[in-house]
Enzyme design. Structure first.
Site, short mmCIF file in Angstrom:
data_model
loop_
_atom_site.label_atom_id
_atom_site.label_comp_id
_atom_site.label_asym_id
_atom_site.label_seq_id
_atom_site.Cartn_x
_atom_site.Cartn_y
_atom_site.Cartn_z
N ARG A 1 0.74 -1.38 -0.07
CA ARG A 1 0.08 -0.22 0.00
C ARG A 1 0.62 1.30 0.00
O ARG A 1 2.33 1.37 -0.07
CB ARG A 1 -1.07 -0.10 1.06
CG ARG A 1 -0.32 -0.06 2.51
CD ARG A 1 -1.16 -0.09 3.91
NE ARG A 1 -0.63 0.11 4.84
CZ ARG A 1 -0.93 -0.78 6.09
NH1 ARG A 1 -1.78 -1.53 6.05
NH2 ARG A 1 -0.17 -0.42 7.24
N GLU B 1 2.44 3.01 1.95
CA GLU B 1 3.02 3.33 3.09
C GLU B 1 4.48 2.61 2.79
O GLU B 1 5.51 3.51 2.78
CB GLU B 1 2.37 2.69 4.28
CG GLU B 1 2.84 3.01 5.58
CD GLU B 1 1.89 2.46 6.50
OE1 GLU B 1 0.56 2.34 6.37
OE2 GLU B 1 2.03 2.66 7.90
N GLU C 1 -0.98 -8.54 8.71
CA GLU C 1 -1.10 -7.36 9.69
C GLU C 1 -2.06 -7.71 10.90
O GLU C 1 -1.56 -7.45 11.90
CB GLU C 1 -1.52 -6.23 8.88
CG GLU C 1 -1.45 -4.98 9.92
CD GLU C 1 -1.58 -3.89 9.03
OE1 GLU C 1 -1.98 -3.76 7.77
OE2 GLU C 1 -1.07 -2.66 9.42
C1 RAM Z 1 0.62 0.97 10.53
C2 RAM Z 1 1.85 0.17 10.18
C3 RAM Z 1 2.86 -0.30 11.29
C4 RAM Z 1 2.66 0.05 12.82
C5 RAM Z 1 2.08 1.36 12.71
C6 RAM Z 1 1.74 2.00 13.96
O1 RAM Z 1 0.59 2.00 9.93
O2 RAM Z 1 1.63 -0.61 9.30
O3 RAM Z 1 2.84 -1.72 11.15
O4 RAM Z 1 4.01 0.08 13.36
O5 RAM Z 1 0.84 1.39 12.08
#
Ligand code: RAM
Length: 966
Positions: free
Chosen positions: A473, A475, A744
């Site tokens: 994504r 990120e 995730e």
């Molecule tokens: C999400 C990320 C990550 C995490 C943060 C707080 O955006 O994917 O894994 O560490 O949040």
């Protein structure tokens, strides 16, 4: 033939070091012998110029030094000179007097050593001719003449952006997305390429492709562009050496020419657009007519951040053919790679009309209907478009982008509507930092083996130069918390020395003036200093020290480690508690409130627990570095924080006030409660898991340590039940759903087939893969000792049994050599195979063994070479062994039965530790009898049949009475 030989030499973790800025590099070597119990007694090291092939005239000869040190041995001669190739070799003597031959020589070549050495100018196309914000990738070129007798040639190059280098039409290296991603404002890596073989006498040409990459492209979820600068630019020097000693230098300067080309657009998240009809044949070769190209201009970009490549380069590490093609219910043609992977897809195209477009869209999963699912990519387009040249056979793979995908939607492929897609036309190229594989784990349960593969793929997908959270994504950022929870598992599976050295230098570079640590490194978003995220600044250097004995890195990071703890101290209302500020808490814990990401464990409990842990590690680092005052200070601070933790978060009667799994896990694993109540806290944790029908509720913070907390306090069986739990939530839930990477969320795909919300749902996130660390250290038993890092004293202590497991094995390629520990249960016999590298020793705990019945390769252990000590332990035998390969065997019956009765049965019968304690006190003979004798199961069954789960002391007294009458 000597009794010992040197089988491998590494310099700064590499077999060949080309272009380093480390003026005093360190060497490690592996010793091998057919004999057992080898310890190095002395060594001799030599370094000479690479031309001095026979080491006739070494620049440095250590002479014979009496030392056991065979890893991270720092060069002690005169500082190395810039741009110079050296050879290094070593020999060793063992404690029994054997002398090895000289090792094979390895090459160590320095780079420019200092930014002031650069002669080249930063160049970019003349902005009046090609707009600086132009999307197409730039092509830069220049020609030059060379003489006869070239001996060697090196390119030193980098970019503000990402680049590919060509010499005389050929790509000069396999590197992808060079120069990689660092905190560019502070640190920018340059690469060194050996281009000797590509040059020729007479006319030559250099070409560069220059893209945006992390420097200037869209980065992060806030749609930020131009994060580091608005001009792409290149910097290059070619140094050619002739036989007569002359040197010729070609540099990037205003004499170069620029153009755009076939890559019309390229972005890390969004993909690439390539128009093959715009290829300019021969653009990177001599004799090309560049009269229509634009001039370049030089830019005043800084030189200070330049440093030699620290990390492994990013390269294609594997090619994967798709396994299936198909048409989705919505009518899309798709490829299934069979593996959620990260990289790019190479196409082979035949018979396409000129200008026809092939479009590829990449996704990780199919939805419940079988349609390709793009929702979780958020704004990342992950789309590659290829416009055909019309040539008979075309080949293409994108250059400056990468995708996270298992499925590819294909449109416009010649003939796809008539004949479908052909698997042979596509090849997935897996991209990541070129770290060597160093870890193996396998066991008799194939679901766990798949989990291990998913852990490894999670690492491969997210170790693309920076430890990222996700690869698909918009990120793909270096989240510090994720890196911290996974680093130990990561360093077991892959050689991470250069990878984390580079990243930690960035962490240090981006530490804030007050000691705070950004959420992500390299930092491109707002926000910093959450507990368990910022602690990466302490935990990661310490873990590097644990795996590799890297005291140099520990010393380099020490100030940053300390500053993080000092930062925490300044935060709380009370200097020993951290109860202020924003924290991610037990991120994604399942006990979170509806719609919330933050688990139920109080964030100030987590913050204070990590405060204590980081304090302890800083104190231990000070011990290692011999900083006595600091050590005393941080050990004391640690005690004070632990005391404050107890006052704040433990009840007067000795319970953890927060009734969450994670709170109990941290209290146990970070050693925060009085020894007297540990057993009770562990029993409570076990109860929390049992009461939840053997399901976890932990998020990012509790998960990595959950199974350790259970196994190390007598609940290994519960830990095994958690691991093998196939229903949601648990590690094998995603495996049962066909996952090939770690998700995730525990429920990225829910049991009903629907997805977790689109806004944050990665199917390739390594954090929950941190359970690998426990699998290797506890199930297989391949563990280390904190006080003798790099596995110098190895700790082997497999925990057998647990849920039908009959076999487990782990192997790790340490700096000393291969370590292996594996066990098999076969017809009531336990076989334990171990391998201990030379110059190390190991303690091996064999549960359930009795020395009299314990054999090694058929002989009693008391008479076997290499076994230095045999000790009886409460639950087995402990051996101290020297290097070598050993095969132990002993009868397992009692052990496995007892393991079953004590742990499985008790938990199955829903008895808690408290009940066992009381039974123990009131009628130990009865408990023992019941536990060790299967016949007596029936008596305990009664308790279960009566559905007694939590029993008061009084009730237990009654039960005991009853049982005594049985
Ligand atoms: C999400 C990320 C990550 C995490 C943060 C707080 O955006 O994917 O894994 O560490 O949040």
């Amino acid at each position: 033939m000597s009794v010992i030989e040197i089988t491998e030499v590494l310099c700064e973790y590499r077999k060949r070091l080309l272009g380093t800025d480390i003026a005093m590099p360190r060497f490690s070597w592996k010793l091998h012998s057919a004999e057992r119990g080898i310890i190095q007694h002395a060594c001799r090291l030599q370094l000479t110029l690479a031309d001095d092939i026979d080491f006739h005239d070494p620049l440095w000869d250590s002479g014979k030094i009496e030392t056991e040190q065979s890893i991270q041995f720092a060069y002690e001669g005169k500082e190395l000179r810039a741009r110079t190739a050296y050879s290094f070799r070593v020999k060793a003597w063992s404690s029994c007097g054997a002398e090895s031959e000289w090792s094979e020589a390895i090459t160590v070549e320095t780079g420019l050593l200092h930014p002031s050495q650069w002669q080249a100018k930063w160049i970019t196309p003349d902005v009046n001719r090609i707009h600086r914000e132009s999307e197409p990738i730039f092509q830069l070129r220049r020609e030059f003449e060379l003489d006869h007798d070239i001996v060697s040639a090196r390119v030193y190059a980098t970019a503000a952006g990402v680049y590919e280098l060509y010499i005389n039409g050929q790509q000069a290296s396999d590197d992808v997305l060079a120069p990689g991603w660092t905190s560019y404002h502070h640190r920018l890596q340059y690469q060194t390429y050996d281009v000797t073989a590509l040059l020729r006498n007479g006319g030559n040409a250099i070409g560069i492709w220059l893209g945006d990459g992390w420097y200037r492209g869209k980065l992060g979820f806030n749609d930020a562009h131009f994060v580091y600068g608005d001009h792409r630019a290149a910097l290059l020097e070619l140094h050619v050496r002739y036989r007569d000693g002359r040197e010729q230098v070609v540099i990037s300067d205003s004499s170069w020419k620029a153009s755009t080309g076939p890559v019309l657009y390229s972005n890390l998240y969004h993909g690439e657009v390539y128009d093959a009809s715009l290829e300019q044949h021969g653009w990177n070769e001599h004799g090309f007519d560049d009269s229509h190209w634009s001039p370049v201009q030089t830019l005043r970009l800084p030189y200070e951040p330049l440093l030699a490549q620290e990390n492994w380069a990013t390269v294609v590490t594997q090619k994967i053919q798709p396994v299936k093609t198909g048409i989705t219910p919505a009518g899309a043609h798709i490829l299934d790679m069979g593996q959620n992977m990260v990289g790019r897809l190479r196409l082979s195209v035949r018979g396409a009309d000129k200008g026809s477009e092939i479009t590829l869209r990449f996704a990780e999963v199919l939805d419940a209907e079988g349609n390709i699912y793009f929702g979780n990519l958020r704004t990342a387009k992950q789309t590659v478009t290829y416009r055909a040249s019309g040539d008979e056979h075309e080949q293409y793979a994108p250059h400056f982008t990468f995708q996270g995908f298992r499925y590819v939607q294909v449109e416009g492929y010649p003939g796809q509507e008539q004949h479908g897609l052909s698997l042979a036309d596509f090849s997935g190229e897996v991209l990541h930092s070129d770290m060597p594989s160093t870890g193996e784990f396998a066991c008799s349960d194939d679901r766990i083996n798949q989990l291990q593969q998913n852990i490894r793929w999670g690492q491969r997908g997210n170790f693309l130069d920076v430890p990222t959270d996700c690869p698909q994504r918009d990120e793909r950022l270096g989240w510090t918390g994720d890196a911290q929870v996974f680093i130990s598992t990561a360093l077991f599976n892959y050689g991470g020395g250069p990878f984390f050295t580079k990243w930690l230098h960035d962490v240090q570079a981006e530490q804030q003036p007050d000691g705070g640590i950004p959420f992500v490194v390299p930092n491109i978003i707002e926000g910093s200093s959450s507990a368990a995220w910022g602690d990466a600044a302490v935990i990661c250097p310490w873990t590097m020290y644990q795996y590799y004995g890297d005291t140099r890195l520990l010393a380099e990071q020490y100030d940053s480690m300390k500053r993080w703890v000092d930062y925490i101290r300044a935060q709380g209302e009370d200097e020993y508690l951290w109860n202020t500020g924003f924290h991610f808490g037990d991120w994604l814990g399942l006990d979170a409130k509806e719609g919330d990401y933050v688990g139920a464990t109080p964030t100030d409990l987590i913050a204070t627990a990590y405060y204590a842990y980081s304090c302890r590690l800083v104190a231990q680092a000070a011990d290692v570095l011999n900083l006595l005052d600091d050590a005393a200070y941080y050990h004391l601070l640690h005690e004070q924080v632990v005391r404050a933790f107890r006052e704040e978060f433990v009840t007067l009667r000795g319970r953890i006030a927060a009734p969450t799994q994670t709170a109990h896990v941290l209290a146990l694993v970070f050693d925060l409660v009085e020894p007297a109540i540990r057993a009770r806290v562990a029993a409570d944790l076990n109860r929390l898991v049992v009461d939840n029908d053997y399901h976890l509720t932990t998020g990012f913070v509790g998960t990595p340590y959950l199974c350790f907390a259970l196994s190390d306090h007598g609940y290994h069986e519960t830990a095994m039940r958690l691991l093998t739990q196939q229903s949601y939530p648990g590690w094998l839930y995603s495996v049962s759903q066909g996952a090939t990477t770690i998700w995730e969320h525990w429920d990225s795909i829910k049991p009903d087939g629907s997805f977790w919300s689109d806004d944050m749902n990665s199917f390739n996130h390594y954090s929950y893969g941190a359970v690998g660390d426990w699998m290797y250290r506890r199930i297989a038993g391949l563990d280390m000792r904190e006080d003798t890092p790099a596995y110098r004293r190895i700790r082997l202590h497999p925990q057998f049994g647990g849920r039908q497991l009959t076999y487990a094995r782990a192997a790790h390629e340490s700096l000393y050599g291969t370590i292996e520990c594996g066990w098999t249960l076969d017809h009531g016999q336990l076989f334990v195979n171990v391998r201990i590298p030379a110059n190390t020793t190991a303690s091996l705990t064999l549960r359930g063994a009795a020395a009299e019945q314990l054999l090694e390769s058929g002989q009693n252990v008391h008479v076997v070479a290499g076994i230095l000590r045999v000790e009886k332990e409460a639950d087995g035998v402990r051996l101290k062994i020297g290097s070598g390969v050993y095969r132990f065997s002993y009868p397992a019956g009692g052990l496995f039965r007892r393991t079953y009765t004590e742990q499985t049965m008790l938990s199955e019968l829903q008895m808690d530790q408290q009940a066992v304690d009381v039974l123990n006190r009131h009628a130990p003979q009865l408990l023992n009898g019941a536990l060790t004798n299967i016949v007596h199961q029936s008596s305990l069954r009664q308790i279960a049949d009566n559905k007694i789960t939590r029993v008061s002391e009084e009730t237990l007294g009654r039960i005991v009475n009853e049982l005594q009458h049985l």
